[in-house]
Design a protein around this motif. Structure first.
Motif, PDB file in Angstrom:
ATOM      1  N   CYS A   1      -7.269  -0.004   2.344  1.00 49.35           N
ATOM      2  CA  CYS A   1      -7.736  -0.386   1.001  1.00 49.35           C
ATOM      3  C   CYS A   1      -6.627  -1.066   0.208  1.00 49.35           C
ATOM      4  O   CYS A   1      -6.792  -1.274  -1.007  1.00 49.35           O
ATOM      5  CB  CYS A   1      -8.237   0.847   0.244  1.00 49.35           C
ATOM      6  SG  CYS A   1      -9.711   1.605   0.943  1.00 49.35           S
ATOM      7  N   ASN A   2      -5.524  -1.376   0.873  1.00 52.93           N
ATOM      8  CA  ASN A   2      -4.396  -2.047   0.223  1.00 52.93           C
ATOM      9  C   ASN A   2      -3.908  -1.276  -0.997  1.00 52.93           C
ATOM     10  O   ASN A   2      -3.500  -1.861  -2.010  1.00 52.93           O
ATOM     11  CB  ASN A   2      -4.775  -3.480  -0.181  1.00 52.93           C
ATOM     12  CG  ASN A   2      -3.542  -4.352  -0.382  1.00 52.93           C
ATOM     13  OD1 ASN A   2      -2.508  -4.146   0.238  1.00 52.93           O
ATOM     14  ND2 ASN A   2      -3.660  -5.331  -1.275  1.00 52.93           N
TER      15      ASN A   2
ATOM     16  N   GLU B   1     -13.465   6.887  -2.602  1.00 53.14           N
ATOM     17  CA  GLU B   1     -14.888   6.704  -2.295  1.00 53.14           C
ATOM     18  C   GLU B   1     -15.132   6.763  -0.791  1.00 53.14           C
ATOM     19  O   GLU B   1     -16.079   7.403  -0.326  1.00 53.14           O
ATOM     20  CB  GLU B   1     -15.366   5.369  -2.853  1.00 53.14           C
ATOM     21  CG  GLU B   1     -15.417   5.308  -4.382  1.00 53.14           C
ATOM     22  CD  GLU B   1     -15.779   3.923  -4.890  1.00 53.14           C
ATOM     23  OE1 GLU B   1     -15.822   2.976  -4.049  1.00 53.14           O
ATOM     24  OE2 GLU B   1     -16.012   3.765  -6.100  1.00 53.14           O
ATOM     25  N   ILE B   2     -14.285   6.077  -0.022  1.00 52.23           N
ATOM     26  CA  ILE B   2     -14.454   6.063   1.435  1.00 52.23           C
ATOM     27  C   ILE B   2     -14.216   7.448   2.017  1.00 52.23           C
ATOM     28  O   ILE B   2     -14.930   7.897   2.928  1.00 52.23           O
ATOM     29  CB  ILE B   2     -13.492   5.031   2.062  1.00 52.23           C
ATOM     30  CG1 ILE B   2     -13.907   3.614   1.648  1.00 52.23           C
ATOM     31  CG2 ILE B   2     -13.468   5.168   3.586  1.00 52.23           C
ATOM     32  CD1 ILE B   2     -12.940   2.542   2.099  1.00 52.23           C
TER      33      ILE B   2
ATOM     34  N   VAL C   1      -6.618   5.094   5.581  1.00 50.82           N
ATOM     35  CA  VAL C   1      -7.619   4.576   4.645  1.00 50.82           C
ATOM     36  C   VAL C   1      -6.943   3.907   3.453  1.00 50.82           C
ATOM     37  O   VAL C   1      -7.359   2.833   3.003  1.00 50.82           O
ATOM     38  CB  VAL C   1      -8.561   5.708   4.181  1.00 50.82           C
ATOM     39  CG1 VAL C   1      -9.455   5.227   3.046  1.00 50.82           C
ATOM     40  CG2 VAL C   1      -9.412   6.194   5.353  1.00 50.82           C
TER      41      VAL C   1
ATOM     42  N   ARG D   1     -11.080   3.044  -4.441  1.00 53.93           N
ATOM     43  CA  ARG D   1     -11.852   2.676  -3.256  1.00 53.93           C
ATOM     44  C   ARG D   1     -11.583   3.658  -2.113  1.00 53.93           C
ATOM     45  O   ARG D   1     -12.505   4.063  -1.400  1.00 53.93           O
ATOM     46  CB  ARG D   1     -11.489   1.249  -2.828  1.00 53.93           C
ATOM     47  CG  ARG D   1     -12.173   0.765  -1.573  1.00 53.93           C
ATOM     48  CD  ARG D   1     -13.675   0.763  -1.714  1.00 53.93           C
ATOM     49  NE  ARG D   1     -14.326   0.284  -0.513  1.00 53.93           N
ATOM     50  CZ  ARG D   1     -15.553   0.626  -0.146  1.00 53.93           C
ATOM     51  NH1 ARG D   1     -16.263   1.464  -0.898  1.00 53.93           N
ATOM     52  NH2 ARG D   1     -16.082   0.144   0.951  1.00 53.93           N
ATOM     53  N   ALA D   2     -10.312   4.069  -1.945  1.00 51.19           N
ATOM     54  CA  ALA D   2      -9.965   5.008  -0.874  1.00 51.19           C
ATOM     55  C   ALA D   2     -10.668   6.347  -1.076  1.00 51.19           C
ATOM     56  O   ALA D   2     -11.177   6.950  -0.123  1.00 51.19           O
ATOM     57  CB  ALA D   2      -8.455   5.202  -0.817  1.00 51.19           C
TER      58      ALA D   2
ATOM     59  N   PRO E   1       0.818  -1.224   0.000  1.00 52.45           N
ATOM     60  CA  PRO E   1       0.000   0.000   0.000  1.00 52.45           C
ATOM     61  C   PRO E   1       0.844   1.263   0.000  1.00 52.45           C
ATOM     62  O   PRO E   1       0.508   2.234  -0.679  1.00 52.45           O
ATOM     63  CB  PRO E   1      -0.826  -0.127   1.290  1.00 52.45           C
ATOM     64  CG  PRO E   1      -0.855  -1.584   1.581  1.00 52.45           C
ATOM     65  CD  PRO E   1       0.481  -2.098   1.139  1.00 52.45           C
TER      66      PRO E   1
ATOM     67  N   ASN F   1      -5.642   0.680  -2.999  1.00 54.51           N
ATOM     68  CA  ASN F   1      -6.643   0.903  -4.043  1.00 54.51           C
ATOM     69  C   ASN F   1      -7.143   2.345  -3.934  1.00 54.51           C
ATOM     70  O   ASN F   1      -7.951   2.682  -3.064  1.00 54.51           O
ATOM     71  CB  ASN F   1      -7.796  -0.081  -3.878  1.00 54.51           C
ATOM     72  CG  ASN F   1      -8.800   0.003  -5.014  1.00 54.51           C
ATOM     73  OD1 ASN F   1      -9.132   1.077  -5.492  1.00 54.51           O
ATOM     74  ND2 ASN F   1      -9.281  -1.158  -5.438  1.00 54.51           N
ATOM     75  N   LYS F   2      -6.678   3.211  -4.852  1.00 53.50           N
ATOM     76  CA  LYS F   2      -6.973   4.637  -4.744  1.00 53.50           C
ATOM     77  C   LYS F   2      -8.435   4.962  -5.034  1.00 53.50           C
ATOM     78  O   LYS F   2      -9.014   5.860  -4.423  1.00 53.50           O
ATOM     79  CB  LYS F   2      -6.049   5.421  -5.685  1.00 53.50           C
ATOM     80  CG  LYS F   2      -4.562   5.211  -5.418  1.00 53.50           C
ATOM     81  CD  LYS F   2      -3.720   6.022  -6.384  1.00 53.50           C
ATOM     82  CE  LYS F   2      -2.240   5.702  -6.238  1.00 53.50           C
ATOM     83  NZ  LYS F   2      -1.906   4.332  -6.668  1.00 53.50           N
TER      84      LYS F   2
END
Length: 316
Positions: free
Chosen positions: A277-278, A286-287, A273, A283-284, A144, A280-281
């Motif tokens: 999310c490992n 979105e969160i 975050v 997904r990050a 990450p 994953n930009k």
């Protein structure tokens, strides 16, 4: 503390002392402990770098000490450095001859600044019969951090040449009675007190407890029991009350106001975050509730700064 005067704690670790302590925390009848110890014994004589991953409190320093004690560098210094100490230690080192010897254990390696990462990479490029060994801990690994641009891919590859996953205590239920007995005796000795007797009820309750804080939580709970002990055997209800007591104490500490800049809090949250999310930009973003372009601009600014610090651009 100025870096010019910084002196890390150096711990020579002869087999008869620290290796025994590390062994007591790492071995046991569980499959997880058996696999971990077999891996340590197999790689210790040959490793140059090792990356430890897993939950906090799972015994990363004990694993690092075991690797050191079973390596040819066993009689050379063993240095444990927090993330802040690592920054100070690495920033003052040019790593010209003579290079450091022995083993360095670096916790929270993903928090190193870019300048400290460069110093560590130069250190690892030095080759010789007594080259320093480096054991690093990163809870989620380094993928990450590399993905978000705050960690050197070359350094990550060097550190992760050997990767060891640390099992959580809930995966080592069969080991709990041995661990409780060992930690209780060691902490009582350190506190100058007599360890209270353990009942079968207490050991059963401890074995069925999930220990979300792993060895760190176990140590805190047992220390609380030692401090308030009147010499009576410990029961299951004693464990329950001590867990509640330490959880309340931890909650009070966590809830204390942090006198830091808002930007620092935002940076830490974004980093957390992204790691969750490992890397994953999408997904990050979105969160976090921001656009992907805004997140990318923040990451680009961090790379440009060269120190892994996020800068807060205008929202867009």
């Amino acid at each position: 503390m100025s870096t010019a005067n910084f002196q890390p704690a150096v711990s020579p670790t002869p087999i008869g002392h620290s290796a025994s302590d590390a062994l007591q925390l790492l071995v046991g009848p569980s499959a997880g402990a058996a696999h971990l110890w077999a891996q340590i014994r197999r790689v210790a004589p040959h490793f140059r770098t090792a990356l430890l991953t897993g939950e906090r409190g799972t015994g990363a320093e004990a694993v690092a000490r075991a690797l050191h004690d079973l390596s040819p560098a066993t009689w050379r210094p063993f240095l444990t450095l927090s993330s802040q100490d690592s920054e100070q230690y690495l920033s003052q080192k040019s790593f010209a001859a003579p290079p450091p010897e022995g083993t360095l254990f670096l916790s929270d390696i993903e928090s190193l600044s870019r300048s400290a990462q460069s110093s560590l990479l130069r250190l690892l490029r030095h080759r010789g019969p007594q080259s320093v060994r480096v054991v690093a801990f990163a809870r989620h690994g380094l993928r990450p951090a590399v993905s978000t641009g705050i960690f050197s891919s070359e350094l990550a590859s060097s550190l992760a040449a050997l990767r060891i996953a640390l099992p959580a205590l809930r995966e080592r239920a069969e080991d709990i009675p041995l661990l409780v007995s060992h930690v209780l005796q060691r902490r009582a000795q350190a506190l100058g007190k007599t360890a209270p007797p353990l009942t079968a009820e207490f050991l059963s309750a401890a074995s069925h407890f999930s220990w979300p804080g792993n060895l760190e939580q176990m140590t805190s709970v047992l220390e609380a029991l030692i401090r308030r002990s009147q010499g009576d055997p410990l029961t299951g209800s004693d464990l329950e009350s001590a867990v509640e007591q330490t959880e309340e104490s931890t909650a009070r500490t966590v809830n204390e106001p942090r006198m830091v800049k808002l930007e620092t809090v935002i940076q830490e949250h974004i980093r957390s975050v992204l790691f969750g999310c490992n890397g994953n930009k999408l997904r990050a973003a979105e969160i976090l509730g921001i656009s992907r372009s805004t997140l990318y601009r923040m990451l680009d600014a961090a790379q440009a700064a060269g120190n892994g610090d996020f800068k807060l651009p205008l929202a867009g």
